[in-house]
Design a protein around this motif. Structure first.
Motif, mmCIF file in Angstrom:
data_model
loop_
_atom_site.group_PDB
_atom_site.id
_atom_site.type_symbol
_atom_site.label_atom_id
_atom_site.label_comp_id
_atom_site.label_asym_id
_atom_site.label_seq_id
_atom_site.Cartn_x
_atom_site.Cartn_y
_atom_site.Cartn_z
ATOM 1 N N UNK A 1 -8.641 10.857 3.717
ATOM 2 C CA UNK A 1 -7.749 10.011 4.279
ATOM 3 C C UNK A 1 -6.624 9.584 3.187
ATOM 4 N N UNK A 2 -5.538 9.580 3.493
ATOM 5 C CA UNK A 2 -4.433 8.864 2.610
ATOM 6 C C UNK A 2 -4.482 7.523 2.153
ATOM 7 N N UNK A 3 -4.242 7.414 0.953
ATOM 8 C CA UNK A 3 -4.420 6.134 0.205
ATOM 9 C C UNK A 3 -3.089 5.392 0.334
ATOM 10 N N UNK A 4 -3.309 4.179 0.407
ATOM 11 C CA UNK A 4 -2.072 3.346 0.557
ATOM 12 C C UNK A 4 -2.055 2.613 -0.742
ATOM 13 N N UNK A 5 -0.654 2.634 -1.115
ATOM 14 C CA UNK A 5 -0.179 1.898 -2.260
ATOM 15 C C UNK A 5 0.629 0.457 -1.909
ATOM 16 N N UNK A 6 0.024 -0.626 -2.483
ATOM 17 C CA UNK A 6 0.769 -1.849 -2.453
ATOM 18 C C UNK A 6 1.426 -2.375 -3.921
ATOM 19 N N UNK A 7 2.657 -2.746 -3.822
ATOM 20 C CA UNK A 7 3.260 -3.427 -5.035
ATOM 21 C C UNK A 7 3.379 -4.782 -4.741
ATOM 22 N N UNK A 8 3.742 -5.627 -5.628
ATOM 23 C CA UNK A 8 4.057 -7.186 -5.568
ATOM 24 C C UNK A 8 5.414 -7.500 -5.689
ATOM 25 N N UNK A 9 6.123 -8.284 -5.193
ATOM 26 C CA UNK A 9 7.374 -8.823 -5.577
ATOM 27 C C UNK A 9 7.487 -10.479 -5.744
ATOM 28 N N UNK A 10 8.375 -10.819 -6.623
ATOM 29 C CA UNK A 10 8.541 -12.271 -6.664
ATOM 30 C C UNK A 10 10.098 -12.369 -6.397
ATOM 31 N N UNK A 11 10.469 -13.704 -6.563
ATOM 32 C CA UNK A 11 11.963 -14.108 -6.362
ATOM 33 C C UNK A 11 12.720 -14.256 -7.513
ATOM 34 N N UNK A 12 12.136 -14.109 -8.435
ATOM 35 C CA UNK A 12 13.086 -14.114 -9.810
ATOM 36 C C UNK A 12 12.267 -13.267 -11.016
ATOM 37 N N UNK A 13 12.877 -12.948 -12.017
ATOM 38 C CA UNK A 13 12.372 -12.001 -12.884
ATOM 39 C C UNK A 13 11.453 -12.829 -13.934
ATOM 40 N N UNK A 14 10.088 -12.663 -13.941
ATOM 41 C CA UNK A 14 9.189 -13.265 -14.832
ATOM 42 C C UNK A 14 7.700 -12.588 -14.533
ATOM 43 N N UNK A 15 7.060 -12.627 -15.804
ATOM 44 C CA UNK A 15 5.699 -11.915 -15.788
ATOM 45 C C UNK A 15 4.892 -12.796 -16.922
ATOM 46 N N UNK A 16 3.680 -12.386 -17.275
ATOM 47 C CA UNK A 16 2.933 -12.765 -18.462
ATOM 48 C C UNK A 16 3.473 -12.593 -19.637
ATOM 49 N N UNK A 17 4.542 -11.488 -19.766
ATOM 50 C CA UNK A 17 5.056 -11.014 -20.974
ATOM 51 C C UNK A 17 6.609 -11.565 -21.039
#
Length: 392
Positions: A1-17
């Motif tokens: 069975x094919x695997x599904x890939x999910x990403x994640x977006x936000x509304x501005x450029x930010x991350x823990x780093x």
């Protein structure tokens, strides 16, 4: 069975780093971020929810308008709008997007976060409400005639919606949580049960518990499973681990997992999380930084396990094999996001997703060939037995 890939977006450029850049709602960045995931070959993007963040339904609608095939996984907390209203909202977007909507149910594991939006129910009460909510939501999508409902949290008369989901029989439901209550309610309702990235043994244990809850609820079709990771890639193992330790140093030096914005919850190594999912990640980190083939729990310890915060570190080949280890456990969906969010999404599309998909396709083809060979052998055996019987 094919695997599904999910990403994640936000509304501005930010991350823990990365310190937050630009306004909280940066339309240009949001558009580019969604399109980067489509270009990279992701199946869906998760749009997160918090008491302080932009409305995920509006963000998802904007992303849908600027992409062509990319699926939308909209995080949703039951209890703040009526389930009948939510049913029409999601069904409307599903129609406009051509059947691309899925909903990720987050009951809420933190009292303080819930109270920011005026919800003072206890955790057990919230899960009981979610159970009631999802019963109404699914009926609102599937009932053809007006119906009444009288449950422990919702009551209404003569409800009927003219707008139905484009995807039939209904919009897919994802469900997150790691407590006994989450297993019980998610096992009853979820199409896909979402877990954070724990070691293989602990993940297998959670999968078994959710399946048992689904069976106890009388389900004959069991849910799929999603696991979330933060892949850190390099051309060599040393390069990947060098990058990983630079990321960890940055996280520790910042002491703020949300890039300068007001945090969703208290963060950092001294924080004591209320939700079981974070507690489990910290327990794994307490046993050691490295697990299995490539799992690295140090970022979870550094952030107080605020969100999906365990990494898979190595070359694309190593990380692909690590992801496949989870597929072998029964995982059907992989949610991955990076510390350089937009650039990492593009890198995953070039270097990681194709490796996993190629191996899954190879395994599926081998399984199909083996099944066909076994069927042919069975037919041949029956034929031979019939001929031998006729000779007698």
């Amino acid at each position: 069975m094919p695997v599904e890939f999910i990403g994640m977006i936000s509304t501005h450029d930010v991350s823990e780093t990365r310190p937050a850049q630009g306004p909280v709602v940066d339309a240009d960045y949001t558009r580019r971020f969604a399109q980067a995931h489509e270009e990279a070959g992701f199946d869906r993007i998760l749009v997160a929810h918090s008491s302080a963040s932009p409305d995920p339904n509006q963000v998802a609608a904007y992303a849908a308008a600027h992409t062509e095939r990319l699926g939308l996984l909209i995080a949703h907390r039951p209890g703040f709008i009526a389930p009948t209203v939510a049913a029409r909202t999601f069904a409307t977007l599903d129609q406009f997007s051509g059947g691309r909507v899925a909903v990720h149910i987050i009951t809420g594991g933190h009292d303080a976060e819930q109270r920011r939006d005026g919800d003072y129910l206890t955790k057990d009460e919230r899960y009981a409400r979610t159970d009631d909510y999802l019963t109404v939501l699914t009926r609102a999508w599937t009932e053809e005639k007006p119906f009444d409902y009288d449950g422990p949290y919702y009551r209404f008369a003569d409800f009927h919606s003219e707008v139905r989901p484009a995807r039939q029989p209904r919009i897919p439901l994802f469900f997150g949580g790691s407590s006994d209550a989450a297993y019980r309610v998610g096992g009853k309702h979820a199409d896909t049960f979402a877990l954070w990235g724990e070691p293989l043994a602990e993940t297998a244990e959670q999968i078994a518990r959710v399946r048992a809850a689904a069976e106890a609820a009388g389900r004959t079709t069991l849910p799929g499973f999603s696991v979330s990771f933060r892949p850190i890639l390099g051309r060599t193992e040393d390069e990947a681990w060098g990058r990983a330790h630079r990321i960890l140093d940055t996280i520790r030096s910042r002491g703020d997992a949300f890039g300068g914005r007001r945090p969703i919850l208290p963060t950092g190594p001294a924080a004591v999380p209320q939700n079981v999912g974070s507690q489990r990640l910290l327990a794994a980190a307490a046993k050691g930084d490295r697990h299995d083939r490539a799992l690295w729990t140090a970022p979870a310890a550094a952030t107080g396990a605020a969100g999906n915060s365990t990494a898979l570190v190595g070359t694309p080949e190593t990380v692909a094999q690590a992801l496949l280890d989870y597929v072998d456990l029964g995982v059907t969906t992989l949610l991955i996001r990076g510390y350089d969010p937009l650039d990492d999404a593009l890198d995953y599309g070039r270097e990681l997703l194709p490796l996993v998909r190629q191996e899954v396709a190879r395994r599926d083809a081998a399984t199909a060939a083996a099944t066909a060979a076994a069927a042919a052998a069975s037919v041949a055996a029956r034929t031979a037995a019939a001929v031998a019987g006729g000779v007698r």
